[in-house]
Design a protein around this motif. Structure first.
Motif, PDB file in Angstrom:
ATOM      1  N   UNK A   1       0.987  -1.009  -0.385  1.00 36.03           N
ATOM      2  CA  UNK A   1      -0.473   0.100   0.297  1.00 36.03           C
ATOM      3  C   UNK A   1       1.227   1.474   0.574  1.00 36.03           C
ATOM      4  N   UNK A   2       0.187   2.074   0.204  1.00 35.60           N
ATOM      5  CA  UNK A   2       1.303   3.843   0.362  1.00 35.60           C
ATOM      6  C   UNK A   2      -0.069   4.488   0.477  1.00 35.60           C
ATOM      7  N   UNK A   3       0.744   5.357   1.433  1.00 39.83           N
ATOM      8  CA  UNK A   3      -0.070   7.058   1.924  1.00 39.83           C
ATOM      9  C   UNK A   3      -0.222   7.155   0.897  1.00 39.83           C
ATOM     10  N   UNK A   4       0.395   7.944   0.056  1.00 45.51           N
ATOM     11  CA  UNK A   4       0.024   8.898  -0.467  1.00 45.51           C
ATOM     12  C   UNK A   4      -0.598   8.124  -1.703  1.00 45.51           C
ATOM     13  N   UNK A   5      -0.481   7.053  -1.695  1.00 47.14           N
ATOM     14  CA  UNK A   5      -1.613   6.727  -2.979  1.00 47.14           C
ATOM     15  C   UNK A   5      -3.164   7.024  -2.219  1.00 47.14           C
ATOM     16  N   UNK A   6      -3.350   6.260  -0.632  1.00 49.07           N
ATOM     17  CA  UNK A   6      -4.236   6.382  -0.203  1.00 49.07           C
ATOM     18  C   UNK A   6      -4.808   8.106  -0.114  1.00 49.07           C
ATOM     19  N   UNK A   7      -4.138   8.830   0.230  1.00 52.34           N
ATOM     20  CA  UNK A   7      -4.452  10.670   0.070  1.00 52.34           C
ATOM     21  C   UNK A   7      -4.929  10.834  -1.352  1.00 52.34           C
ATOM     22  N   UNK A   8      -4.746  10.132  -1.967  1.00 45.83           N
ATOM     23  CA  UNK A   8      -5.147  10.323  -3.704  1.00 45.83           C
ATOM     24  C   UNK A   8      -6.938  10.220  -3.544  1.00 45.83           C
ATOM     25  N   UNK A   9      -6.211   9.181  -3.058  1.00 41.24           N
ATOM     26  CA  UNK A   9      -7.932   8.653  -3.213  1.00 41.24           C
ATOM     27  C   UNK A   9      -8.990   9.343  -2.304  1.00 41.24           C
ATOM     28  N   UNK A  10      -8.589   9.189  -1.267  1.00 46.21           N
ATOM     29  CA  UNK A  10      -9.260   9.669   0.007  1.00 46.21           C
ATOM     30  C   UNK A  10      -9.473  11.528  -0.121  1.00 46.21           C
ATOM     31  N   UNK A  11      -8.875  12.084  -0.895  1.00 49.07           N
ATOM     32  CA  UNK A  11      -9.677  13.603  -0.460  1.00 49.07           C
ATOM     33  C   UNK A  11     -10.173  14.131  -2.050  1.00 49.07           C
ATOM     34  N   UNK A  12     -11.035  14.717  -2.080  1.00 50.79           N
ATOM     35  CA  UNK A  12     -10.549  15.815  -3.106  1.00 50.79           C
ATOM     36  C   UNK A  12      -9.477  17.159  -3.630  1.00 50.79           C
ATOM     37  N   UNK A  13      -9.232  17.580  -1.880  1.00 54.38           N
ATOM     38  CA  UNK A  13      -8.355  18.237  -2.875  1.00 54.38           C
ATOM     39  C   UNK A  13      -7.257  18.040  -3.776  1.00 54.38           C
ATOM     40  N   UNK A  14      -6.435  18.817  -4.319  1.00 53.69           N
ATOM     41  CA  UNK A  14      -5.366  18.727  -5.215  1.00 53.69           C
ATOM     42  C   UNK A  14      -4.296  17.703  -4.266  1.00 53.69           C
ATOM     43  N   UNK A  15      -3.433  17.506  -4.461  1.00 49.77           N
ATOM     44  CA  UNK A  15      -2.621  16.588  -3.544  1.00 49.77           C
ATOM     45  C   UNK A  15      -1.590  16.871  -4.423  1.00 49.77           C
ATOM     46  N   UNK A  16      -0.198  17.432  -4.149  1.00 50.11           N
ATOM     47  CA  UNK A  16       1.083  17.397  -4.789  1.00 50.11           C
ATOM     48  C   UNK A  16       1.945  15.828  -4.431  1.00 50.11           C
ATOM     49  N   UNK A  17       2.754  15.357  -4.602  1.00 50.67           N
ATOM     50  CA  UNK A  17       3.415  14.434  -4.307  1.00 50.67           C
ATOM     51  C   UNK A  17       4.916  14.706  -5.239  1.00 50.67           C
ATOM     52  N   UNK A  18       6.055  14.663  -4.053  1.00 46.62           N
ATOM     53  CA  UNK A  18       7.367  14.908  -4.187  1.00 46.62           C
ATOM     54  C   UNK A  18       8.081  13.644  -4.092  1.00 46.62           C
ATOM     55  N   UNK A  19       9.485  14.398  -4.717  1.00 53.49           N
ATOM     56  CA  UNK A  19      10.063  12.526  -4.128  1.00 53.49           C
ATOM     57  C   UNK A  19      11.007  13.084  -3.229  1.00 53.49           C
ATOM     58  N   UNK A  20      11.973  12.974  -2.982  1.00 53.12           N
ATOM     59  CA  UNK A  20      13.019  12.941  -2.310  1.00 53.12           C
ATOM     60  C   UNK A  20      14.159  13.885  -2.630  1.00 53.12           C
ATOM     61  N   UNK A  21      14.593  15.011  -1.989  1.00 55.48           N
ATOM     62  CA  UNK A  21      16.103  16.125  -1.794  1.00 55.48           C
ATOM     63  C   UNK A  21      17.150  15.569  -2.044  1.00 55.48           C
ATOM     64  N   UNK A  22      17.954  15.883  -3.523  1.00 55.26           N
ATOM     65  CA  UNK A  22      18.835  14.840  -3.246  1.00 55.26           C
ATOM     66  C   UNK A  22      19.785  15.963  -2.413  1.00 55.26           C
TER      67      UNK A  22
END
Length: 140
Positions: free
Chosen positions: A118-139
């Protein structure tokens, strides 16, 4: 004021990427309020017991680093902490605090890894109608 929720975990690189994204929003210093959320749950294995016992999110390195980066950019920051299921707490906090968007830190996972774990980010995306931005990691 544009209110954005940044649910962070113990990974400093992801937290910094989330903070960097928010810090670069247009007129962030004057128009953005960042709500940093750390959710204490049974999977917070990397968080020392003394931090979990007192639920003090500001003691978590990723929370401190993200907060520092946002403050450097002049963004208003509020640190929030919750306990329980991360997805539920993120969605409830977004609703309760009337945020305009959510910025989550994504992990690189295979398709199988996403399906199995599973994925918290994926579940948040599916669970809200708000805009969701998914960032990666900062090198660094």
């Amino acid at each position: 004021m544009y209110r954005v929720l940044l649910p962070v975990d113990v990974n400093e690189s992801r937290a910094l990427a989330q903070a960097e994204y928010v810090a670069t929003l247009p007129d962030a210093a004057n128009a953005v309020e960042a709500l940093l959320l750390f959710v204490f749950d049974e999977t917070s294995d990397d968080v020392p017991d003394e931090h979990r016992r007192f639920n003090t999110a500001t003691r978590v390195g990723a929370v401190r680093r993200a907060s520092e980066r946002l403050e450097e950019a002049g963004v208003d920051v509020n640190v929030l902490e919750e306990s329980g299921d991360p997805v539920d707490r993120i969605l409830e906090t977004a609703d309760e605090r009337a945020v305009e968007s959510i910025v989550v830190g994504g992990r690189k996972r295979s398709a199988v890894g996403k399906a199995v774990f599973g994925s918290v980010a994926q579940d948040v995306l599916r669970g809200t109608s708000l805009p969701v931005v998914v960032t990666g990691s900062r090198e660094e």
